[in-house]
Motif scaffolding. Structure first.
Motif, PDB file in Angstrom:
ATOM      1  N   ASP A   1       8.186   7.230  -8.333  1.00  0.00           N
ATOM      2  CA  ASP A   1       7.303   7.929  -7.540  1.00  0.00           C
ATOM      3  C   ASP A   1       7.107   7.408  -6.185  1.00  0.00           C
ATOM      4  OD1 ASP A   1       6.378  10.149  -8.975  1.00  0.00           O
ATOM      5  OD2 ASP A   1       4.994   9.202 -10.069  1.00  0.00           O
ATOM      6  N   ASN A   2       7.373   6.126  -6.001  1.00  0.00           N
ATOM      7  CA  ASN A   2       6.988   5.296  -4.855  1.00  0.00           C
ATOM      8  C   ASN A   2       8.179   5.141  -3.939  1.00  0.00           C
ATOM      9  OD1 ASN A   2       3.924   3.979  -4.559  1.00  0.00           O
ATOM     10  ND2 ASN A   2       4.832   4.383  -6.778  1.00  0.00           N
ATOM     11  N   LEU A   3       9.492   5.602  -4.432  1.00  0.00           N
ATOM     12  CA  LEU A   3      10.794   5.689  -3.378  1.00  0.00           C
ATOM     13  C   LEU A   3      10.594   6.743  -2.205  1.00  0.00           C
ATOM     14  CD1 LEU A   3      13.567   5.730  -6.238  1.00  0.00           C
ATOM     15  CD2 LEU A   3      12.781   3.850  -4.936  1.00  0.00           C
ATOM     16  N   GLU A   4      10.988   6.092  -1.084  1.00  0.00           N
ATOM     17  CA  GLU A   4      10.849   7.061   0.047  1.00  0.00           C
ATOM     18  C   GLU A   4      11.677   8.266   0.041  1.00  0.00           C
ATOM     19  OE1 GLU A   4      11.406   4.934   3.522  1.00  0.00           O
ATOM     20  OE2 GLU A   4       9.891   3.131   3.006  1.00  0.00           O
ATOM     21  N   ASP A   5      11.296   9.327   0.675  1.00  0.00           N
ATOM     22  CA  ASP A   5      12.009  10.446   0.604  1.00  0.00           C
ATOM     23  C   ASP A   5      13.173  10.280   1.985  1.00  0.00           C
ATOM     24  OD1 ASP A   5      10.453  11.500  -1.183  1.00  0.00           O
ATOM     25  OD2 ASP A   5       9.191  12.687   0.273  1.00  0.00           O
TER      26      ASP A   5
ATOM     27  N   ALA B   1       2.634  -8.575  -6.048  1.00  0.00           N
ATOM     28  CA  ALA B   1       2.582  -7.936  -7.239  1.00  0.00           C
ATOM     29  C   ALA B   1       1.292  -7.582  -7.741  1.00  0.00           C
ATOM     30  CB  ALA B   1       3.270  -9.077  -8.125  1.00  0.00           C
ATOM     31  N   LEU B   2       0.239  -8.309  -7.503  1.00  0.00           N
ATOM     32  CA  LEU B   2      -0.984  -8.022  -8.258  1.00  0.00           C
ATOM     33  C   LEU B   2      -1.838  -7.094  -7.553  1.00  0.00           C
ATOM     34  CD1 LEU B   2      -2.238 -11.768  -8.464  1.00  0.00           C
ATOM     35  CD2 LEU B   2      -2.286 -10.117 -10.213  1.00  0.00           C
ATOM     36  N   TYR B   3      -1.412  -6.916  -6.214  1.00  0.00           N
ATOM     37  CA  TYR B   3      -2.047  -5.675  -5.512  1.00  0.00           C
ATOM     38  C   TYR B   3      -1.312  -4.309  -5.829  1.00  0.00           C
ATOM     39  CZ  TYR B   3      -3.270  -2.601  -1.543  1.00  0.00           C
ATOM     40  OH  TYR B   3      -3.723  -1.601  -0.643  1.00  0.00           O
ATOM     41  N   MET B   4       0.141  -4.385  -6.046  1.00  0.00           N
ATOM     42  CA  MET B   4       0.597  -3.186  -6.503  1.00  0.00           C
ATOM     43  C   MET B   4       0.331  -2.761  -7.972  1.00  0.00           C
ATOM     44  SD  MET B   4       2.383  -2.206  -3.880  1.00  0.00           S
ATOM     45  CE  MET B   4       3.019  -0.706  -4.955  1.00  0.00           C
TER      46      MET B   4
END
Length: 236
Positions: free
Chosen positions: A161-165, A89-92
């Motif tokens: 934005d961070n969902l995979e294609d 969580a902190l890294y994200m």
């Protein structure tokens, strides 16, 4: 017992790292750049087990986020979790969200919560329920309705934005685009920026996945929300 046998196996092949005490090995590992941790966890079974242990993530948490240990548990529906969860969580939050320190972990946990719930392959919760949970979390932490709305929008935009294609993401975005939450009262309605981002990803990243009927259904839904429609969204 399994960890002891793994370490005994390493000792039997004269591996120098097997002779290092666990705590010292952990201190070495957490000083390696984070982007290489995935490779380290694949070196052998013993190291893979270390990456599953809370002691490694607790040490990583204290080294990378020294003030995290002072953080208090917060009220609300989204729990804090163990050391590995808190580290993620902190890294994200550090990588994605420009928020102050007191909010960074809560926002990071909210990001993980929303992304995981949206990516459930069978029967994911309705997006309105997820959005309401996020709003209630920030309000429970003392934020105003306006602040909760702004933070929830920030989380939604980062997750989209961070969902995979992939095909699952296409189906998810299509469902989100066609879902309406206009009947909900502020701040429980998603912001126009979130809706725009959903349609933008569909009409740009997933245009090739659209069937004829899907395209016109989604375009009609977009026109109900936005005028004018960007030229890049037009033309099937």
């Amino acid at each position: 017992m399994a960890e002891e046998s793994n370490k005994a196996l390493l000792l039997s092949v004269d591996c120098p790292f097997a002779k290092i005490p666990d705590q010292l090995l952990i201190e070495i590992i957490i000083r390696v750049p984070i982007v290489e941790w995935g490779q380290l966890s694949c070196v052998n079974k013993y190291w893979a087990n270390l990456f599953r242990e809370d002691c490694l993530w607790h040490a990583a948490l204290l080294r990378c986020f020294p003030f995290a240990g002072q953080g208090k548990r917060w009220p609300g529906p989204i729990p804090r979790g163990m050391s590995k969860r808190r580290f993620a969580a902190l890294y994200m939050s550090k990588c994605i969200f420009p928020v102050e320190d007191e909010l960074s972990e809560i926002v990071g946990h909210t990001f993980l919560f929303l992304k995981e719930q949206l990516e459930i392959s069978t029967m994911p919760p309705p997006s309105g329920i997820l959005h309401g949970t996020i709003i209630d979390q920030f309000i429970a932490c003392g934020k105003s309705r306006d602040q909760a709305h702004e933070l929830a929008s920030l989380v939604w935009l980062a997750v989209i934005d961070n969902l995979e294609d992939n095909h699952q993401t296409f189906l998810l975005l299509k469902r989100l685009a066609l879902e309406g939450d206009e009947f909900l009262s502020y701040p429980y309605t998603r912001s126009s920026e979130v809706a725009w981002k959903i349609f933008e990803r569909i009409f740009t990243d997933f245009r090739d996945c659209l069937h004829h009927a899907d395209y016109y259904d989604l375009l009609a839904s977009a026109k109900q929300k936005f005028q004018p429609i960007p030229a890049t969204w037009l033309g099937y």
